[in-house]
Enzyme design. Structure first.
Site, PDB file in Angstrom:
ATOM      1  CB  SER A 142      -0.836  -0.011   1.280  1.00  0.00           C
ATOM      2  OG  SER A 142      -1.404   1.256   1.530  1.00  0.00           O
ATOM      3  CE1 TYR A 155      -4.588  -1.859   5.033  1.00  0.00           C
ATOM      4  CE2 TYR A 155      -3.256   0.082   4.592  1.00  0.00           C
ATOM      5  CZ  TYR A 155      -4.009  -0.981   4.132  1.00  0.00           C
ATOM      6  OH  TYR A 155      -4.180  -1.165   2.779  1.00  0.00           O
TER       7      TYR A 155
END
Ligand code: NAD
Length: 260
Positions: A142, A155
């Site tokens: 990401s 995350y």
């Protein structure tokens, strides 16, 4: 291009993973799909892949937070197709909250699914790839493997870890015809993004429209969501022979987000 190869894509019942599984199948690869969801819809998807692309497709319901289930899934995939040549570690979840309120079980779950699952899958898949002297390992990381955003401590931590894991693996397998890379998307319009909008709105005291415009797309200079097909096309390219010298890379596909 991938006829005779077989691929396993974790978290492929939805979003980016599903697009990658379909794109690899479109290139002739047999695929193992994995993830949660309605059994009938998953079966429809699996069967649809077989019919549309004339390949074999199997489904594994392995839970990516369970190491033994991950190893079993890798071995079942090898058994079904005779080899596992392409591993896409993609399953991921998100949770948004300030650190002092971040639930401990959510932290543990995100680290397990978004980071440790990749370790367990790669660990199980590498021996077969090494013996055949060919392999492609792709981790869906990401933009959050490169930069942080507030309220996403687990995350961001998991994705930074995934980038480190992928680089380490790339060095270990470099002389075996195996590449290992991260694909790092910015905001892609999928159920994962859609689901975090209400929580982000609550955490920041904004409306949902404001979250889309001022939080999500504010980070993305193109002001457009990345599409799942764009991410899938990059994965297909990484599986091609033309990409055999790309390894240990963390490839951004984020509309310019991390250039800022
Ligand atoms: P999604 O919610 O559409 O899909 C997630 C997939 O993971 C689903 O198939 C789900 O069933 C599966 N999954 C979740 N928990 C699982 C578990 N315990 N075991 C097995 N499968 C499980 O999400 P998405 O947006 O397609 O995300 C896919 C990956 O891309 C994630 O790793 C995510 O972090 C990453 N990513 C997404 C975006 C984005 O904007 N959507 C951006 C950057 C990175």
């Amino acid at each position: 291009m991938l006829k005779g190869k077989s691929a396993l894509v974790t978290g492929s019942t939805s979003g980016i993973g599903l697009a990658i599984a379909r794109a690899l199948a479109a290139q002739g690869a047999n695929v193992t799909i994995n993830g949660f969801g309605d059994k009938a819809s998953i079966e429809k998807e699996r069967n649809g892949i077989e019919k549309e692309f004339a390949v074999k497709a199997i489904y594994s319901g392995a839970d990516m937070s369970k190491p033994a289930e991950i190893a079993d899934m890798v071995h079942a995939s090898e058994k079904a197709f005779g080899s596992l040549d392409i591993l896409v570690s993609n399953a991921g979840i998100q949770y948004v909250a300030p650190i002092e309120e971040f639930p401990i079980e959510k932290w543990n779950q995100i680290i397990a699914i978004n980071l440790s699952a990749a370790f367990h899958a790669i660990r199980a898949a590498v021996p077969g790839m090494k013996s055949r002297k060919w392999g492609r390992i792709i981790c869906t990381a990401s933009a959050h493997s490169l930069v942080a955003s507030p309220f996403k401590c687990a995350y961001v931590t998991a994705k930074h870890g995934l980038a480190g894991l992928t680089k380490t693996v790339a060095l270990e397998v470099a002389t075996f015809g195996i590449t290992a890379n991260c694909i790092s998307p910015g905001y892609v319009w999928t159920p994962l993004v859609e689901k975090q909008i209400p929580d982000t709105a609550k955490a920041r005291g904004l409306t949902e429209e404001q979250v889309k415009r001022d939080v999500l797309l504010a980070a993305q200079p193109t002001k457009e969501f990345v599409t799942v097909d764009e991410v899938a096309d990059l994965a297909v390219y990484l599986c091609s022979d033309a990409a055999k010298s790309i390894t240990g890379a963390n490839l951004s596909i984020d509309g310019g987000w991390t250039a800022e």
